[in-house]
Enzyme design. Structure first.
Site, PDB file in Angstrom:
ATOM      1  N   THR A 167      32.791  34.980  44.278  1.00  0.00           N
ATOM      2  CA  THR A 167      32.972  33.889  43.400  1.00  0.00           C
ATOM      3  C   THR A 167      33.371  32.776  44.162  1.00  0.00           C
ATOM      4  O   THR A 167      34.347  32.829  44.886  1.00  0.00           O
ATOM      5  CB  THR A 167      33.834  34.221  42.328  1.00  0.00           C
ATOM      6  OG1 THR A 167      33.395  35.198  41.421  1.00  0.00           O
ATOM      7  CG2 THR A 167      33.798  33.068  41.486  1.00  0.00           C
ATOM      8  N   VAL A 213      28.903  40.779  32.052  1.00  0.00           N
ATOM      9  CA  VAL A 213      29.603  39.452  32.118  1.00  0.00           C
ATOM     10  C   VAL A 213      30.859  39.836  33.036  1.00  0.00           C
ATOM     11  O   VAL A 213      31.556  40.651  32.388  1.00  0.00           O
ATOM     12  CB  VAL A 213      30.102  38.841  30.785  1.00  0.00           C
ATOM     13  CG1 VAL A 213      30.841  37.461  31.027  1.00  0.00           C
ATOM     14  CG2 VAL A 213      28.503  38.512  30.171  1.00  0.00           C
ATOM     15  N   GLY A 214      31.134  39.083  33.908  1.00  0.00           N
ATOM     16  CA  GLY A 214      32.376  39.217  34.759  1.00  0.00           C
ATOM     17  C   GLY A 214      33.073  38.332  34.383  1.00  0.00           C
ATOM     18  O   GLY A 214      33.516  37.715  33.306  1.00  0.00           O
ATOM     19  N   GLY A 248      37.231  38.426  43.156  1.00  0.00           N
ATOM     20  CA  GLY A 248      37.468  39.767  43.304  1.00  0.00           C
ATOM     21  C   GLY A 248      36.855  40.709  42.286  1.00  0.00           C
ATOM     22  O   GLY A 248      35.743  40.401  41.862  1.00  0.00           O
ATOM     23  N   GLY A 278      35.985  41.570  39.274  1.00  0.00           N
ATOM     24  CA  GLY A 278      36.111  40.984  37.960  1.00  0.00           C
ATOM     25  C   GLY A 278      36.446  41.622  36.826  1.00  0.00           C
ATOM     26  O   GLY A 278      37.081  41.310  35.849  1.00  0.00           O
TER      27      GLY A 278
END
Length: 406
Positions: free
Chosen positions: A260, A289-290, A312, A314
């Site tokens: 990310t 979904v993170g 990291g 998530g």
């Protein structure tokens, strides 16, 4: 009569008191000459800031997760902040637009293959995107998750922020909203990403799977994610004393790298904004979904205090809202590094092997970071700096690191 004892003059006493007041804090802070300082994870009190943690290069200021290719995002966002606003823009949105500029740069460059199109395909070999943007004055936010067939995730998130009263749109409906706002639909996969995914499937999907407590319908798979499915859940009564809960990754399993870009911007006027963009985790279950688009997890900002960006694992990190925690710790008086370390240690106590990285900055541009499970880096540029600086952050004490090579 016994003569009275000799007494020091009042001026001497006052001088000594003044000397003690000046020197004691300096001596106490000599253990923390580098801005990346440590805090006591077992303390129940708010630590007092060290006198030497002030490291702001001045405003405007940009900070984001990761070095390497991600510094292109730092530079483009900083260039936006230091240039006159475009004629078709609103000066009030200058910091927000810097976030869009920076994150869009990484989306276009496919930074490390973990931002933008052509990376991190899910089990079905499709790439989807998550993004978040947040305003530091109003705390308004806009986000998209599991965005399909649209490359400009952070720009779509900005449209959610400006043109809806919602905070998050997901899946095909987010794609429909993007299409309504003039964004083109196109395949987010590339020949390379599809080839890697197809090879993973040919090898039986036995590494990096996010399935657990299942067996393959044919009976040939292994519990915890072996095989490509279809999957049959293990009955609850057979999940053992732990109930099938706990660490998300199997012992000894190789984990993916950083995933990310999370960025915080402070304009010349002090306005703050934050955002993130990612293509998530490779081999994720479709629809996942993170933490990236989740307010308080992937990023958070409050212009009265400061901001935070995270990267990291998530699926674990979103359970702790580490960026919200860090910004509130700033409010309570912690330094940026103390706030970051406190948030990371809260996760490590429950998940000792979690991979995480947090960057934290206060409203004046003083910054710090913390990490676990890997050697983390972050990039920043501010004030009159002529180039971006990358800072390396070792994992918090007691956590084994995996080098991120950035």
């Amino acid at each position: 009569m016994t003569p009275p004892p000799n007494r020091a003059p009042l001026t001497t006493i006052l001088s000594l008191l003044a000397l003690f007041t000046i020197t004691t804090p300096t001596l106490a802070s000599q253990k923390s000459q580098h801005p990346l300082t440590s805090s006591n994870p077992n303390s129940n009190t708010t630590p007092k800031p060290d006198l030497d943690w002030h490291n702001s290069p001045g405003l405007p200021f940009i900070i984001n997760t990761w070095g390497g290719a991600f510094t292109s995002a730092t530079d483009s966002a900083f260039s936006y902040l230091t240039s006159p606003p475009p004629s078709d823009s609103n000066p009030r949105l200058h910091a927000l637009n810097a976030i869009v500029t920076g994150c869009s740069t990484c989306e276009s460059l496919q930074c490390d293959g973990t931002v933008g199109y052509g990376g991190s395909p899910d089990e079905s070999c499709e790439t989807t995107l998550d993004a978040l943007i947040m305003d530091g004055d109003t705390l308004d936010s806009g986000a998209v998750a599991n965005l399909r067939r649209v490359r400009d995730a952070i720009a779509v998130a900005k449209r959610v922020l400006l043109y809806t009263r919602h905070s998050l749109l997901t899946g095909d409906q987010a794609t429909g909203f993007a299409r309504e706002n003039g964004f083109a639909e196109e395949d987010l996969g590339t020949g390379e990403s599809r080839g890697l995914c197809e090879e993973w499937r040919r090898e039986g999907c036995r590494t990096g799977s996010y399935r657990r407590n299942v067996v393959v319908d044919s009976g040939e798979g292994e519990g915890g994610g072996g095989g490509c499915g279809p999957f049959v859940p293990v009955p609850e009564r057979e999940l053992g004393n732990a109930g099938g809960l706990g660490e998300s990754m199997r012992s000894g399993e190789e984990r993916g790298g950083h995933d990310t870009i999370s960025m915080i911007a402070i304009g010349k006027d002090g306005r703050m904004a934050a955002g993130s963009s990612t293509n998530g985790a490779s081999h994720k279950v479709p629809g996942r979904v993170g933490d990236g688009p989740i307010v308080g997890s992937g990023a958070y900002v409050d212009g009265e205090v400061g901001g935070c960006g995270a990267t990291g694992d998530g699926d674990i990190m979103m359970r702790f809202l580490p960026c919200y925690q860090a910004v509130e710790s700033l409010r309570r008086g912690m330094t940026p590094t103390e706030a970051a370390e406190d948030a990371v240690r809260r996760m490590v106590r429950k998940y000792p092997s979690v991979q995480s990285g947090l960057v934290v900055v206060d409203k004046d541009g003083n910054h710090g970071a913390a990490a676990s499970g890997w050697t983390f880096t972050y990039a920043y540029r501010g004030g009159q700096m002529s180039e971006t600086v990358v800072v390396t952050v070792l994992p918090v004490e007691g956590v084994i690191a995996v080098s991120a090579d950035l």
